[in-house]
Design a protein around this motif. Structure first.
Motif, PDB file in Angstrom:
ATOM      1  N   GLN A  53       2.677 -52.747  10.476  1.00 17.58           N
ATOM      2  CA  GLN A  53       2.295 -54.014   9.862  1.00 17.58           C
ATOM      3  C   GLN A  53       1.899 -53.888   8.392  1.00 17.58           C
ATOM      4  O   GLN A  53       1.915 -54.867   7.662  1.00 17.58           O
ATOM      5  N   HIS A  98       1.177 -48.072  18.335  1.00 15.51           N
ATOM      6  CA  HIS A  98       0.886 -49.502  18.185  1.00 15.51           C
ATOM      7  C   HIS A  98       2.221 -50.255  18.178  1.00 15.51           C
ATOM      8  O   HIS A  98       2.681 -50.745  17.145  1.00 15.51           O
ATOM      9  N   GLU A 146      -3.117 -52.120  23.387  1.00 11.87           N
ATOM     10  CA  GLU A 146      -2.903 -53.297  24.234  1.00 11.87           C
ATOM     11  C   GLU A 146      -1.631 -53.249  25.081  1.00 11.87           C
ATOM     12  O   GLU A 146      -0.698 -54.050  24.870  1.00 11.87           O
ATOM     13  N   GLU A 187     -10.713 -55.007  17.372  1.00 13.41           N
ATOM     14  CA  GLU A 187      -9.943 -56.078  16.727  1.00 13.41           C
ATOM     15  C   GLU A 187     -10.636 -57.399  17.020  1.00 13.41           C
ATOM     16  O   GLU A 187     -11.011 -57.670  18.163  1.00 13.41           O
ATOM     17  N   GLU A 212       2.944 -59.952  10.638  1.00  9.45           N
ATOM     18  CA  GLU A 212       2.495 -60.375  11.964  1.00  9.45           C
ATOM     19  C   GLU A 212       3.694 -60.475  12.927  1.00  9.45           C
ATOM     20  O   GLU A 212       4.079 -61.546  13.389  1.00  9.45           O
ATOM     21  N   TRP A 213       4.321 -59.342  13.185  1.00  5.35           N
ATOM     22  CA  TRP A 213       5.375 -59.206  14.175  1.00  5.35           C
ATOM     23  C   TRP A 213       6.440 -60.309  14.086  1.00  5.35           C
ATOM     24  O   TRP A 213       6.943 -60.568  13.001  1.00  5.35           O
TER      25      TRP A 213
END
Ligand code: BGC
Length: 441
Positions: free
Chosen positions: A20, A138, A183, A341, A386-387
């Motif tokens: 990112q 990640h 996650e 986060e 952001e993806w």
């Protein structure tokens, strides 16, 4: 008002991930972005035009370039300057991730120059008095891992452990906080169930298999790290917990849908990893109000409603009290908790100061009631990629001008600094004293 003092040695800072912010990566995402950018730009109107701030983001969201990470913030070459900013903002900890595709671009071949890069990153943090929290994975995969079927292939577990072993060998002596995976359930949800992240599948069965492999990878990494580095170091998972509530509080289908959704998305992985975690890493962002919908052909049979007026630029239901409920839930595991986060997209920086302050008040209340919370890392230090939404969501304490790559500290970052410096927060009596019924949601 009464003051709440955070524990001594509380860790304060921000979090980020390699893909990112670094720029210049070659992995499954960078290839997927190029193939999908035009489609994502075309779909922007149908996906985001309901947002209040649509007029502000429309031009960017409809531009295919928005969806290509490219050099993103160029943190790869500017990390020292970025850490100077973090230090100036009072941070004493920082979470970042190591990019597997840089370390092992070809199967079994490790890139010494890239290892040196991350050695320098850790050194730069330590020189500035910041404790590194290191994530090993990640969400992005080296191309050769993607080509062998990613996390669906059990071989990827062994490959990940070989990469982990290498990192332990070459960087381990300087890392105290380890987060093998970010996650797992959110990754599985997007990549294998909703199908909006690569490899864009929609299969609960395959997603479940991937989740099991990820949990095994976590277990393996936990063992390896402790075998090689002893009991001193701390290993934790990054769990994303939402605050889930039924849309119609007493309507059984909504209640059931909420419970099932919460169990599958939030609680199951916690149960699977809890014996192999020295600390719990909590990522908390928003509340989900879950509505059961009848109708054929839709899976899962739920809809998320946002009754709240307080929304982020991405339409997330900002609900600070939810972090308190998540912390109270996690307290049962009797492990130290680090919030690794918590943040929001807020381009105009009109909500961030309140967002941080309100969450910290509720965190303060949980600590006062005995929950062992030891740190708060805001997402994120910089605006970043952001993806599948690309660059329009602005999560940074520091604004990035993507044309010039200039950094500009947002006012909320200075407000956050004041809290960090006093290690305390003013809490209104309503939060200190109001009785709250804490239910295991
Ligand atoms: C992820 C980040 C992401 C953030 C905001 C988290 O779940 O770990 O990579 O940027 O959410 O969407």
């Amino acid at each position: 008002m009464s003051g709440f003092k955070f524990p001594a040695n509380f860790l304060w800072g921000a979090a980020a991930s390699a893909h990112q912010v670094e720029g210049g990566n070659l992995n499954d995402w960078s290839e997927w972005e190029i193939i999908n950018a035009a489609r994502l730009a075309r779909e922007a109107d149908s996906k985001f035009s309901y947002l209040k701030n649509w007029s502000e983001i429309q031009a960017q969201a409809e531009n295919p370039e928005n969806y290509i990470s490219g050099k993103t913030c160029d943190h790869y070459s500017r990390f020292r300057k970025d850490f100077d900013i973090a230090k100036q903002l009072g941070h004493n900890a920082h979470r970042f991730s190591i990019e597997w595709s840089r370390i092992e671009p070809e199967e079994g071949k490790f890139n010494e120059q890239e290892i040196e890069h991350y050695r320098e990153v850790i050194k730069a943090l330590r020189e500035r008095g910041m404790e590194p929290f290191v994530t090993l994975w990640h969400w992005t995969l080296p191309l050769w891992v993607r080509d062998q079927g990613g996390w669906e292939n059990p071989k990827t577990i062994r490959d990940f452990l070989r990469y982990t072993n290498k990192i332990i060998d070459v960087l381990g002596s300087n890392i105290h906080f380890w987060i093998p995976l970010n996650e797992p359930t959110i990754y599985v949800g997007h990549s294998y169930i909703i199908g909006d992240f690569p490899p864009q599948l929609r299969s609960y069965r395959r997603g479940n298999n991937v989740l099991k492999n990820l949990i095994q990878a976590h277990h393996g990494a936990y063992r390896l790290i402790h075998e090689q580095l002893g009991r001193e170091v701390m290993v934790g998972n990054a769990h994303n917990l939402h605050y889930n509530v039924p849309y119609r509080q007493w309507w059984p289908p909504d209640m059931l849908a909420t419970a099932v959704f919460r169990y599958i998305r939030d609680l199951r992985p916690l149960r699977w990893t809890r014996r192999m975690e020295d600390f719990i890493g909590l990522n908390y962002y928003f509340r989900d109000t879950v509505k059961f919908i009848f109708g054929a052909g839709r899976f899962p049979c739920i809809d998320i409603q946002n009754p709240n007026e307080w929304l982020s630029d991405m339409g997330w239901d900002l609900y600070p009290e939810g972090i308190y409920h998540s912390l109270k839930y996690l307290a049962r595991y009797r492990k130290p908790i680090y919030i690794i986060e918590n943040g929001l997209a807020d381009q105009r920086d009109i909500h961030r100061t309140k967002f941080i302050g309100e969450h910290l008040k509720w965190i303060g209340r949980a600590i006062r009631e005995g929950t062992d919370v030891r740190g708060y890392l805001h997402w994120s230090l910089l605006d970043n990629f952001e993806w599948d939404k690309g660059f329009w969501p602005r999560f940074g304490l520091v604004e990035v001008d993507y044309k010039t790559l200039e950094r500009k500290i947002r006012p909320s970052a200075w407000e956050f600094k004041k809290i960090i410096e006093s290690n305390a927060i003013e809490v209104p009596n309503s939060i200190v004293a109001d009785p709250i019924e804490v239910k295991p949601r």
